[in-house]
Design a protein around this motif. Structure first.
Motif, PDB file in Angstrom:
ATOM      1  N   PHE A  97       0.841  -1.186   0.000  1.00 61.24           N
ATOM      2  CA  PHE A  97       0.000   0.000   0.000  1.00 61.24           C
ATOM      3  C   PHE A  97       0.882   1.244   0.000  1.00 61.24           C
ATOM      4  O   PHE A  97       0.651   2.197  -0.745  1.00 61.24           O
ATOM      5  N   ALA A 100       2.331   1.899  -3.337  1.00 61.35           N
ATOM      6  CA  ALA A 100       1.333   2.475  -4.233  1.00 61.35           C
ATOM      7  C   ALA A 100       1.152   3.958  -3.952  1.00 61.35           C
ATOM      8  O   ALA A 100       1.023   4.768  -4.865  1.00 61.35           O
ATOM      9  N   ASN A 104       1.823   7.022  -6.593  1.00 58.12           N
ATOM     10  CA  ASN A 104       0.633   7.684  -7.110  1.00 58.12           C
ATOM     11  C   ASN A 104       0.312   9.048  -6.508  1.00 58.12           C
ATOM     12  O   ASN A 104      -0.390   9.843  -7.108  1.00 58.12           O
TER      13      ASN A 104
ATOM     14  N   GLU B 196      -5.715   5.395 -18.463  1.00 55.07           N
ATOM     15  CA  GLU B 196      -5.537   4.208 -17.633  1.00 55.07           C
ATOM     16  C   GLU B 196      -4.063   3.906 -17.421  1.00 55.07           C
ATOM     17  O   GLU B 196      -3.301   3.831 -18.384  1.00 55.07           O
ATOM     18  N   PRO B 197      -3.631   3.722 -16.166  1.00 57.06           N
ATOM     19  CA  PRO B 197      -2.227   3.404 -15.916  1.00 57.06           C
ATOM     20  C   PRO B 197      -1.974   1.907 -15.946  1.00 57.06           C
ATOM     21  O   PRO B 197      -2.869   1.116 -15.686  1.00 57.06           O
ATOM     22  N   ALA B 207      -7.983  -5.627 -18.366  1.00 52.35           N
ATOM     23  CA  ALA B 207      -8.898  -4.808 -17.566  1.00 52.35           C
ATOM     24  C   ALA B 207      -8.882  -3.358 -18.046  1.00 52.35           C
ATOM     25  O   ALA B 207      -9.927  -2.731 -18.231  1.00 52.35           O
ATOM     26  N   LEU B 210     -10.644  -3.014 -21.387  1.00 56.06           N
ATOM     27  CA  LEU B 210     -12.093  -3.088 -21.271  1.00 56.06           C
ATOM     28  C   LEU B 210     -12.659  -1.754 -20.833  1.00 56.06           C
ATOM     29  O   LEU B 210     -13.653  -1.269 -21.372  1.00 56.06           O
ATOM     30  N   LYS B 211     -12.002  -1.153 -19.845  1.00 60.35           N
ATOM     31  CA  LYS B 211     -12.520   0.113 -19.340  1.00 60.35           C
ATOM     32  C   LYS B 211     -12.423   1.201 -20.408  1.00 60.35           C
ATOM     33  O   LYS B 211     -13.340   1.991 -20.592  1.00 60.35           O
TER      34      LYS B 211
ATOM     35  N   LEU C   2     -19.763  -3.375 -19.078  1.00 60.62           N
ATOM     36  CA  LEU C   2     -18.369  -3.318 -18.676  1.00 60.62           C
ATOM     37  C   LEU C   2     -18.171  -4.093 -17.390  1.00 60.62           C
ATOM     38  O   LEU C   2     -17.201  -4.826 -17.231  1.00 60.62           O
ATOM     39  N   GLN C   5     -17.946  -7.734 -18.107  1.00 54.70           N
ATOM     40  CA  GLN C   5     -16.660  -8.075 -18.722  1.00 54.70           C
ATOM     41  C   GLN C   5     -15.563  -8.111 -17.674  1.00 54.70           C
ATOM     42  O   GLN C   5     -14.736  -9.017 -17.644  1.00 54.70           O
ATOM     43  N   LEU C   6     -15.560  -7.079 -16.817  1.00 52.62           N
ATOM     44  CA  LEU C   6     -14.523  -7.018 -15.790  1.00 52.62           C
ATOM     45  C   LEU C   6     -14.668  -8.174 -14.812  1.00 52.62           C
ATOM     46  O   LEU C   6     -13.672  -8.739 -14.357  1.00 52.62           O
ATOM     47  N   ASN C   9     -13.312 -11.245 -16.486  1.00 54.99           N
ATOM     48  CA  ASN C   9     -11.849 -11.129 -16.558  1.00 54.99           C
ATOM     49  C   ASN C   9     -11.221 -11.414 -15.196  1.00 54.99           C
ATOM     50  O   ASN C   9     -10.222 -12.111 -15.086  1.00 54.99           O
ATOM     51  N   ASN C 252     -10.340  -5.835 -10.539  1.00 62.56           N
ATOM     52  CA  ASN C 252     -10.927  -5.499 -11.826  1.00 62.56           C
ATOM     53  C   ASN C 252     -12.121  -4.566 -11.683  1.00 62.56           C
ATOM     54  O   ASN C 252     -12.221  -3.552 -12.357  1.00 62.56           O
ATOM     55  N   LEU C 255     -11.956  -0.764 -10.985  1.00 55.24           N
ATOM     56  CA  LEU C 255     -11.707   0.176 -12.076  1.00 55.24           C
ATOM     57  C   LEU C 255     -12.950   0.984 -12.426  1.00 55.24           C
ATOM     58  O   LEU C 255     -12.875   2.045 -13.027  1.00 55.24           O
ATOM     59  N   LEU C 256     -14.116   0.438 -12.054  1.00 52.81           N
ATOM     60  CA  LEU C 256     -15.349   1.139 -12.371  1.00 52.81           C
ATOM     61  C   LEU C 256     -15.488   2.414 -11.563  1.00 52.81           C
ATOM     62  O   LEU C 256     -16.097   3.378 -12.011  1.00 52.81           O
ATOM     63  N   ILE C 258     -12.788   3.720  -9.195  1.00 53.24           N
ATOM     64  CA  ILE C 258     -11.612   4.531  -8.883  1.00 53.24           C
ATOM     65  C   ILE C 258     -10.589   4.462 -10.003  1.00 53.24           C
ATOM     66  O   ILE C 258     -10.615   3.585 -10.839  1.00 53.24           O
ATOM     67  N   ASP C 259      -9.675   5.396  -9.975  1.00 47.33           N
ATOM     68  CA  ASP C 259      -8.584   5.450 -10.945  1.00 47.33           C
ATOM     69  C   ASP C 259      -7.764   4.168 -10.849  1.00 47.33           C
ATOM     70  O   ASP C 259      -7.480   3.700  -9.767  1.00 47.33           O
ATOM     71  N   GLY C 260      -7.365   3.633 -11.978  1.00 46.40           N
ATOM     72  CA  GLY C 260      -6.622   2.384 -12.008  1.00 46.40           C
ATOM     73  C   GLY C 260      -5.356   2.381 -11.171  1.00 46.40           C
ATOM     74  O   GLY C 260      -4.924   1.347 -10.681  1.00 46.40           O
ATOM     75  N   ARG C 261      -4.773   3.529 -10.952  1.00 48.74           N
ATOM     76  CA  ARG C 261      -3.535   3.575 -10.186  1.00 48.74           C
ATOM     77  C   ARG C 261      -3.733   3.092  -8.769  1.00 48.74           C
ATOM     78  O   ARG C 261      -2.821   2.613  -8.135  1.00 48.74           O
ATOM     79  N   TRP C 262      -4.928   3.233  -8.248  1.00 47.56           N
ATOM     80  CA  TRP C 262      -5.169   2.909  -6.847  1.00 47.56           C
ATOM     81  C   TRP C 262      -5.758   1.522  -6.642  1.00 47.56           C
ATOM     82  O   TRP C 262      -5.935   1.099  -5.508  1.00 47.56           O
ATOM     83  N   ALA C 265      -3.609  -0.791  -4.564  1.00 43.53           N
ATOM     84  CA  ALA C 265      -3.483  -0.271  -3.204  1.00 43.53           C
ATOM     85  C   ALA C 265      -4.753  -0.507  -2.408  1.00 43.53           C
ATOM     86  O   ALA C 265      -4.717  -0.948  -1.256  1.00 43.53           O
ATOM     87  N   PHE C 268      -5.233  -3.966  -1.087  1.00 40.58           N
ATOM     88  CA  PHE C 268      -4.440  -4.320   0.079  1.00 40.58           C
ATOM     89  C   PHE C 268      -4.943  -3.632   1.340  1.00 40.58           C
ATOM     90  O   PHE C 268      -4.877  -4.195   2.433  1.00 40.58           O
ATOM     91  N   VAL C 269      -5.445  -2.422   1.207  1.00 36.66           N
ATOM     92  CA  VAL C 269      -6.022  -1.754   2.368  1.00 36.66           C
ATOM     93  C   VAL C 269      -7.213  -2.545   2.882  1.00 36.66           C
ATOM     94  O   VAL C 269      -7.343  -2.797   4.075  1.00 36.66           O
TER      95      VAL C 269
END
Lengths: 287, 370, 286
Positions: A97, A100, A104, B196-197, B207, B210-211, C2, C5-6, C9, C252, C255-256, C258-262, C265, C268-269
């Motif tokens: 975490f 990340a 970010n 998307e990152p 993933a 798809l988004k 979506l 699909q997610l 996946n 997966n 992603l709907l 929050i931003d994919g970067r998080w 994270a 795990f939280v």
């Protein structure tokens, strides 16, 4: 000569950082792999504050240490609820975490691009921008850290911590608060890791998330085990030895295209050999 | 075990003291690349490019009679390892110049280069910050913003794509590219729908794809340095409708012959190596010479040419003199695809390529933005 | 759409991670070894098959042989490294570090022999894609999912209903007693390492077909798998598998919103929070 000095500075920084792992894992018995995260927080705090010119090095170090003490306490609290095996993975989760967040939270840490141009430390009005000057500073810091560690371990408090590993129940029934002991150990460990992180940032002058990943927590753990857990000598020997291996390996002239992975392989092989031949570490008691 | 430690430290000391005496009649150049870890594939291509160039240089008499030797260091794409590698190189060898790879590590050693007055050549990394990172850092490759402005204009005006999304690697060049493309595309009048990152080294894009597909953009700007073949295959599998566009990152031997990438459009920095070099590369290393290998080959040639000038003029080889010579010469490569230096960052021709039938083919030729 | 699909996946990817989790958990709950070099077995499995395919063997044969080779590899590790360590009464921490060293050896050896480039399986047998509306599933993904479910079911069956399974559980619970009652823990450990290494090979091989082969990529999937093992409840096969799939689906679907970067994270939280409320894991060991 500078090459040697740089190696010593880095080793000393890791000695201080390693003490944080040694306290938690070796002495108290809380198996944690998130100390690199705390190390990173110390680095980013000092880096961020000094780059912006907000504070000098020493004040920034104090702020970093304070934040890391609190943070490490918070992060170790789950260990009270979750038993040994399970806490390891919780600790993994915390480290991941944190990684990340480092990568970010761009506004604060600079994200993947990192923080660069961190100024050399100035202590008592003098700028320390030569490698030998840096070495004097880190040796001083390491000496203070060693003194703290030694005093703590000799004190009744230190004996209490050691007892925790052996038999928590006995400690509790003797009327001592297990909670306070663990929490304060976590705080102490946090201080060590945070201060080490601050020095690291000032030394390397550029930090990015890749320096504070799980791998580094594992490296700290390895240093503690190879050096010898629970002992002061072990905390010093471990980092110096492990950091010397890649340096020595890079001096060995392997004139083939396989040099880099071969060195990685040799490092791994050395670790295995160490664990088979001297698992208590060089200076350690059996853990 | 104590003995081991003593040996180790004595070995370090002994070599540190002996090294300067050894650098007598050869010229040592440094190279800090990512030779292990997730980015090892790129690092090794870069290394091969340099090795091939050095072979040629030495075979034709070296630098006015002196042979060139390259000392390689591995930074594993990590900033602190790059700093340690830089220090090792500077301490143990007499190095006037070095070649570096990857944005993060290069940014990390830039201030050290300034302090030491060592010339650092960056042939492959494109993060925008590199342009001003150090007076001693010379980028033999334009930064990503040059390519993205050309690309954005082409995508919007010529291809007529009014909306786009971005898939980017969460790393220094990835973020640079993302920001630059967004700025350039919006300047043209286009709209960015989604960003998307992707974690550095990841090869599973499903993933994210798809988004992105759900937002229905006309085009997707892909700023990734690894995994392009997987991106191609996975978008094919998911039957995505957008056109995938990118920069020189898409020049990847692994994509050659890959029908899944058909229709991809990208900018291509126009670099070339002398005739026969690509064949020699393939023969010597068993793999095709990719863009980065060519860049490193050319960088080594640029260094050699500059160093020859310094020695011919009777100067001593160090960071200052080689750098001065480089800027005096100003233009390298051949007439068709020159590399010119009006600032610390090179200007190169930029072309537009499209993937047809598994191969990338140039369809247009633009020039560098500045 | 979506979301669906997610979800799919996530389930497909998660089933592969689930096999890694289940196999890692088997080793840990039985032998108490934190076998990080398991990531090395995961990685090497694809390279075994790659080499066999290059030698001309048909895919099915290569895959089966690859899985068996992984089993053998696991047994080799047990006998050559973990047994000697056990004889020396090495602590868990020491074994962990040795395992880390082994992982470095395996990854770098692969890089030296096969180069660090991303390789592709030299075969098109598994190149198919199934399309149902806007859902796309590749052959390796589908096969992995089916095999994963079957394997997990088989493992649970063996564990509960066979003498062999009972023997493993007995030794896991009390190795000392296992020695006295002639259950021969040492042999059980060998069986467990063999089976677990073969199982992780399944994921490694099919991911190799789907995503390509690289020497240094095993660590991330192992990490997610260890988290799943512990959160699922050490000793519970179903728990580990379900949590692995759950984590993958969560990553997966997140992603709907929050931003994919998080997304990594956040998972795990949530895991940490979950562990605080249910420290023994999702399911108790059986």
């Amino acid at each position: 000569m500078n090459f040697l000095i740089n190696y010593i500075v880095l080793a000393e920084i890791f000695v201080i950082a390693g003490m944080s792992t040694n306290i938690l894992v070796g002495i108290v018995g809380i198996f944690t792999v998130s100390q690199a995260a705390i190390f990173g927080v110390g680095a980013y705090t000092v880096g961020g504050l000094t780059v912006a010119g907000t504070m000098g090095f020493i004040p920034a170090l104090a702020v970093g240490a304070a934040i890391c003490i609190i943070l490490n306490v918070v992060v170790t609290l789950p260990a009270l609820r979750v038993s040994g095996d399970y806490f390891v993975v919780t600790s993994f989760g915390i480290q991941l975490f944190a990684s990340a967040v480092f990568i970010n939270w761009t506004d604060v840490t600079g994200g993947a691009i990192g923080l660069f141009g961190i100024p050399s430390p100035e202590a008592f009005g003098l700028a320390v921008d030569t490698p030998s000057g840096m070495m004097i500073l880190t040796t001083l810091a390491m000496a203070i850290a060693i003194l703290c560690f030694w005093l703590v371990m000799r004190s009744p408090y230190g004996k209490l911590l050691k007892a925790l590993r052996e038999d928590e129940l006995a400690v509790a029934s003797a009327g001592k608060s297990v909670l306070i002991a663990k929490v304060s150990a976590a705080g102490l460990a946090g201080a060590f890791a945070g201060v080490a992180g601050g020095f690291y940032a000032a030394f390397i002058s550029f930090i990015d998330p890749s320096s504070f990943e799980l791998e580094v927590s594992v490296l700290l753990l390895t240093m503690v085990v190879v050096g010898g857990a629970r002992t002061l000598a072990g905390s010093i020997i471990g980092p110096f030895l492990l950091l010397s291996i890649p340096q020595v390996l890079s001096l060995v002239d392997i004139p083939s295209s396989l040099a880099a992975p071969l060195r990685g392989l040799l490092y791994g092989a050395l670790l295995i050999a160490f664990m088979l031949l001297r698992p208590q570490g060089i200076a350690g008691q059996r853990i | 075990m104590h003995r081991f430690r003593t040996y180790a430290l004595s070995a370090v000391l002994a070599t540190a003291l002996a090294a300067p005496a050894m650098a007598a009649d050869k010229i040592e150049i440094g190279a800090i690349l990512s030779l292990t870890g997730v980015a090892a594939a790129v690092g090794n291509q870069q290394r091969h490019g340099i090795e091939l160039a050095v072979e040629g240089i030495n075979a034709s008499g070296g630098i006015e009679g002196q042979q060139v030797e390259v000392i390689f260091e591995d930074h594993q794409a990590k900033a602190d390892q790059a700093v340690l590698g830089f220090n090792r190189l500077m301490e143990l060898h007499d190095i006037p110049a070095m070649i570096s790879g990857f944005s993060g590590p290069t940014l990390a050693i830039a201030p050290l280069a300034t302090r030491r007055k060592t010339l650092v050549l960056n042939p492959s990394a494109q993060a925008d910050q590199l342009a001003k990172a150090s007076p001693y850092l010379v980028n033999t490759i334009p930064t990503v913003s040059d390519e993205t402005s050309v690309l954005a204009r082409y995508v919007y005006q010529t291809l007529g794509k009014k909306t786009a999304s971005i898939l980017y690697e969460n790393s220094a060049p990835g973020i640079s590219g993302r920001d630059d493309f967004r700025a350039a595309f919006e300047k043209e009048g286009g709209k960015i729908i989604d960003e998307e990152p992707i974690q550095f080294g990841e090869t599973n894009f499903r993933a994210a794809l798809l988004k992105i597909a759900a937002g229905n953009p006309d085009a997707l700007f892909g700023q990734i340095t690894q995994g392009t073949p997987q991106l191609a295959e996975q978008s094919k599998q998911l039957q995505t409708k957008f056109t995938i566009v990118g920069t020189t990152n898409f020049i990847e031997p692994a994509l050659r012959g890959n029908q899944a990438a058909n229709g991809w459009v990208h900018t291509q920095l126009l670099n070339s190596v002398p005739d026969g070099i690509e064949a020699k590369f393939k023969e010597k290393f068993g793999e095709d010479m990719n863009f980065h290998a060519k860049q490193c080959f050319n960088a080594m040639e640029i260094l050699a040419t500059s160093m020859r000038k310094v020695v011919k003029d009777g100067g001593k080889l160090d960071g200052e003199t080689v750098k001065a010579a480089l800027f005096e010469i100003g233009s390298f490569g051949d007439q068709k695809m020159p590399i010119t230096f009006k600032s610390n960052t090179a200007q190169m021709g930029i072309g537009i390529n499209e993937f047809k039938d598994g191969n990338t083919v140039q369809i247009e030729n633009m020039s560098s933005a500045n | 759409m979506l979301a669906l699909q997610l979800l799919i996946n996530g389930i497909l990817t998660g089933s592969g991670v689930g096999l890694v989790a289940v196999s890692f958990g088997m080793i840990y709950s039985c032998t108490r070894v934190f076998h990080v070099a398991h990531a090395g077995t995961y990685t090497i499995s694809a390279y075994f098959v790659w080499s066999l395919l290059l030698l001309g063997l048909p895919d099915v044969v290569a895959i089966v042989a690859g899985i068996l080779l992984c089993g053998a590899f696991g047994i080799f590790i047990q006998v050559a490294l973990y047994e000697p360590l056990a004889k020396r009464n090495a602590s868990q921490l020491v074994v962990l570090i040795a395992s880390l060293g082994l992982l470095a050896v395996i990854q770098n050896l692969i890089a030296m022999i096969f180069t660090p480039n991303i390789l592709r399986m030299p075969s098109t047998m598994l190149g198919g894609v199934l399309n149902a509306g806007s859902i796309a599933v590749t052959t390796p993904q589908l096969l992995l999912f089916i095999l994963a479910v079957l394997t997990v079911a088989a493992l649970i069956f063996v564990s509960r209903n066979t003498v062999f399974g009972k023997r493993i559980r007995a030794v896991s619970n009390n190795p000392g007693l296992g020695v006295i009652t002639m259950l021969r823990p040492r042999l059980v450990y060998i069986y467990v390492m063999g089976i677990a290494s073969a199982v992780v090979g399944i994921t490694g091989i099919f991911n190799g077909y789907d995503l390509g082969l690289q020497p240094y990529n095993g660590t991330l999937i192992l990490l997610t798998a260890t988290v799943a093992t512990i959160a699922g409840g050490i000793g519970s096969i179903a728990g580990g598998f379900l949590v692995a799939v759950g984590l993958s689906v969560l990553q997966n679907l997140s992603l709907l919103v929050i931003d994919g970067r998080w997304s990594v994270a956040i998972t795990f939280v949530l895991f940490i929070v979950f562990m605080l409320f249910r420290p023994q894991g999702l399911m108790r060991a059986r």
